[in-house]
Design a protein around this motif. Structure first.
Motif, PDB file in Angstrom:
ATOM      1  N   LEU A 117      27.875 -46.839  28.277  1.00 49.18           N
ATOM      2  CA  LEU A 117      29.123 -47.423  27.797  1.00 49.18           C
ATOM      3  C   LEU A 117      29.872 -46.364  26.998  1.00 49.18           C
ATOM      4  O   LEU A 117      29.281 -45.688  26.165  1.00 49.18           O
ATOM      5  N   VAL A 118      31.164 -46.217  27.267  1.00 50.50           N
ATOM      6  CA  VAL A 118      32.052 -45.428  26.418  1.00 50.50           C
ATOM      7  C   VAL A 118      32.975 -46.416  25.716  1.00 50.50           C
ATOM      8  O   VAL A 118      33.761 -47.118  26.370  1.00 50.50           O
ATOM      9  N   LEU A 119      32.848 -46.484  24.405  1.00 54.17           N
ATOM     10  CA  LEU A 119      33.601 -47.450  23.609  1.00 54.17           C
ATOM     11  C   LEU A 119      34.739 -46.710  22.904  1.00 54.17           C
ATOM     12  O   LEU A 119      34.500 -45.869  22.044  1.00 54.17           O
ATOM     13  N   ARG A 120      35.965 -47.034  23.289  1.00 54.76           N
ATOM     14  CA  ARG A 120      37.131 -46.420  22.663  1.00 54.76           C
ATOM     15  C   ARG A 120      37.561 -47.240  21.455  1.00 54.76           C
ATOM     16  O   ARG A 120      37.654 -48.471  21.533  1.00 54.76           O
ATOM     17  N   LYS A 121      37.807 -46.553  20.362  1.00 55.32           N
ATOM     18  CA  LYS A 121      38.146 -47.239  19.118  1.00 55.32           C
ATOM     19  C   LYS A 121      39.372 -46.604  18.469  1.00 55.32           C
ATOM     20  O   LYS A 121      39.768 -45.498  18.820  1.00 55.32           O
ATOM     21  N   GLY A 122      39.980 -47.348  17.545  1.00 56.20           N
ATOM     22  CA  GLY A 122      41.209 -46.875  16.928  1.00 56.20           C
ATOM     23  C   GLY A 122      42.412 -47.008  17.831  1.00 56.20           C
ATOM     24  O   GLY A 122      43.401 -46.286  17.680  1.00 56.20           O
ATOM     25  N   THR A 123      42.353 -47.945  18.775  1.00 54.56           N
ATOM     26  CA  THR A 123      43.421 -48.085  19.763  1.00 54.56           C
ATOM     27  C   THR A 123      44.586 -48.941  19.273  1.00 54.56           C
ATOM     28  O   THR A 123      45.669 -48.881  19.853  1.00 54.56           O
ATOM     29  N   ARG A 124      44.370 -49.719  18.220  1.00 54.68           N
ATOM     30  CA  ARG A 124      45.448 -50.572  17.703  1.00 54.68           C
ATOM     31  C   ARG A 124      46.318 -49.754  16.752  1.00 54.68           C
ATOM     32  O   ARG A 124      45.808 -49.140  15.800  1.00 54.68           O
ATOM     33  N   ASP A 128      42.936 -48.699  11.640  1.00 52.18           N
ATOM     34  CA  ASP A 128      42.017 -47.589  11.867  1.00 52.18           C
ATOM     35  C   ASP A 128      40.667 -48.155  12.276  1.00 52.18           C
ATOM     36  O   ASP A 128      40.409 -49.355  12.134  1.00 52.18           O
ATOM     37  N   SER A 129      39.781 -47.311  12.782  1.00 52.60           N
ATOM     38  CA  SER A 129      38.492 -47.805  13.266  1.00 52.60           C
ATOM     39  C   SER A 129      37.467 -46.688  13.180  1.00 52.60           C
ATOM     40  O   SER A 129      37.423 -45.818  14.040  1.00 52.60           O
ATOM     41  N   TYR A 130      36.660 -46.724  12.120  1.00 49.68           N
ATOM     42  CA  TYR A 130      35.593 -45.744  11.969  1.00 49.68           C
ATOM     43  C   TYR A 130      34.345 -46.175  12.735  1.00 49.68           C
ATOM     44  O   TYR A 130      33.724 -45.406  13.440  1.00 49.68           O
ATOM     45  N   SER A 131      33.964 -47.426  12.568  1.00 49.07           N
ATOM     46  CA  SER A 131      32.687 -47.932  13.065  1.00 49.07           C
ATOM     47  C   SER A 131      32.748 -48.307  14.546  1.00 49.07           C
ATOM     48  O   SER A 131      33.788 -48.748  15.053  1.00 49.07           O
ATOM     49  N   ALA A 132      31.612 -48.166  15.211  1.00 51.55           N
ATOM     50  CA  ALA A 132      31.499 -48.632  16.594  1.00 51.55           C
ATOM     51  C   ALA A 132      31.419 -50.151  16.669  1.00 51.55           C
ATOM     52  O   ALA A 132      31.642 -50.731  17.740  1.00 51.55           O
ATOM     53  N   PHE A 133      31.103 -50.802  15.556  1.00 55.56           N
ATOM     54  CA  PHE A 133      30.865 -52.247  15.576  1.00 55.56           C
ATOM     55  C   PHE A 133      32.046 -53.070  15.074  1.00 55.56           C
ATOM     56  O   PHE A 133      32.263 -54.183  15.549  1.00 55.56           O
ATOM     57  N   ARG A 134      32.790 -52.543  14.130  1.00 52.80           N
ATOM     58  CA  ARG A 134      33.934 -53.271  13.588  1.00 52.80           C
ATOM     59  C   ARG A 134      35.063 -52.297  13.287  1.00 52.80           C
ATOM     60  O   ARG A 134      34.829 -51.181  12.833  1.00 52.80           O
ATOM     61  N   GLU A 135      36.278 -52.749  13.520  1.00 50.38           N
ATOM     62  CA  GLU A 135      37.426 -51.956  13.111  1.00 50.38           C
ATOM     63  C   GLU A 135      37.549 -52.004  11.592  1.00 50.38           C
ATOM     64  O   GLU A 135      36.913 -52.821  10.919  1.00 50.38           O
ATOM     65  N   ASP A 168      29.964 -38.576   7.258  1.00 46.52           N
ATOM     66  CA  ASP A 168      30.376 -39.316   6.069  1.00 46.52           C
ATOM     67  C   ASP A 168      31.438 -40.378   6.339  1.00 46.52           C
ATOM     68  O   ASP A 168      31.869 -41.065   5.407  1.00 46.52           O
ATOM     69  N   TYR A 169      31.839 -40.536   7.594  1.00 44.94           N
ATOM     70  CA  TYR A 169      32.823 -41.561   7.933  1.00 44.94           C
ATOM     71  C   TYR A 169      32.331 -42.404   9.111  1.00 44.94           C
ATOM     72  O   TYR A 169      31.682 -43.427   8.935  1.00 44.94           O
ATOM     73  N   CYS A 170      32.641 -41.978  10.318  1.00 46.32           N
ATOM     74  CA  CYS A 170      32.398 -42.846  11.471  1.00 46.32           C
ATOM     75  C   CYS A 170      30.918 -43.081  11.755  1.00 46.32           C
ATOM     76  O   CYS A 170      30.532 -44.186  12.144  1.00 46.32           O
ATOM     77  N   VAL A 171      30.066 -42.072  11.562  1.00 49.83           N
ATOM     78  CA  VAL A 171      28.633 -42.290  11.784  1.00 49.83           C
ATOM     79  C   VAL A 171      28.067 -43.186  10.691  1.00 49.83           C
ATOM     80  O   VAL A 171      27.292 -44.112  10.964  1.00 49.83           O
ATOM     81  N   LEU A 172      28.452 -42.934   9.447  1.00 47.83           N
ATOM     82  CA  LEU A 172      27.983 -43.767   8.336  1.00 47.83           C
ATOM     83  C   LEU A 172      28.410 -45.216   8.517  1.00 47.83           C
ATOM     84  O   LEU A 172      27.580 -46.138   8.402  1.00 47.83           O
TER      85      LEU A 172
END
Length: 215
Positions: A117-124, A128-135, A168-172
């Motif tokens: 799966l390739v999950l694209r985030k921050g599209t809205r 903003d969207s750091y996390s893979a699970f929640r914007e 310190d941002y998106c992975v965390l």
């Protein structure tokens, strides 16, 4: 020379790997470079080629032009300043990972054929969207789910290992949200890099507070 990352040969079918935002714009010379971001690329490529995980997710920052997290969208503001967005603090970033640009691609030095799966985030445009699970917080103060937690559970996953950029941002945030969603979480520290090294101590404290294992 970076220390060689070590990882087990094989993981149970109930464990997934999440590779966060391994994209050219986060590499040295990119629009928003992470400290030594390119140092983790060979080891992550080797890990994916080893087929050690049955389930692999790659996330991809994928912003429209003029995104609300860009300093350029806020006249008079500079990159790395903080503003309030939807009632929450928002760091303003240089324009990065703009949809369809080379800097937004998944790093071409990595064999992504193992990714399920390739999950694209921050599209809205306004969220903003750091996390893979929640914007991040959006209008009304909510943090909308991306649907990844349900997708993983449908595949029988109960543990996730996370790596990539930025430590310190998106992975965390991905690790914290995975733990909050009920998954066991392992943070592959040596396969991450921060925006800046002074973020490492707060990151370690946040992981310890969330009960997230380092590996």
């Amino acid at each position: 020379m970076p220390r060689q990352a070590r990882f087990p040969v094989m993981h149970p079918d109930t464990t997934a790997l999440i590779v966060v935002d391994l994209q050219p714009d986060f590499m040295p010379g990119g629009a928003l470079p992470c400290h030594e971001g390119d140092a983790i690329v060979p080891a992550i490529d080797a890990l994916l080629r080893s087929r050690s995980y049955r389930t692999v997710v790659a996330t991809q920052d994928w912003h429209p032009r003029g995104h609300a997290s860009f300093a350029s969208a806020h006249p008079g503001r500079q990159a790395f300043e903080q503003v309030e967005l939807h009632g929450q603090p928002q760091t303003l970033w240089p324009d990065h990972c703009v949809q369809g640009t080379p800097g937004a691609a998944l790093d071409p030095r990595v064999d992504w054929s193992a990714a399920d799966l390739v999950l694209r985030k921050g599209t809205r445009p306004q969220v903003d969207s750091y996390s893979a699970f929640r914007e991040n917080h959006g209008p009304g103060g909510s943090r909308p789910a991306t649907g990844l937690a349900g997708w993983l559970r449908e595949r029988g996953i109960d543990e996730v290992h996370v790596c990539g950029l930025a430590r310190d941002y998106c992975v965390l945030w991905t690790a914290q949200d995975a733990a909050a969603a009920g998954f066991r979480v392992r943070f592959l520290w040596e396969l991450t890099r921060p925006v800046a090294p002074d973020g490492d101590a707060p990151t370690r404290s946040a992981l310890e507070a969330a009960g997230i294992a380092l590996g």
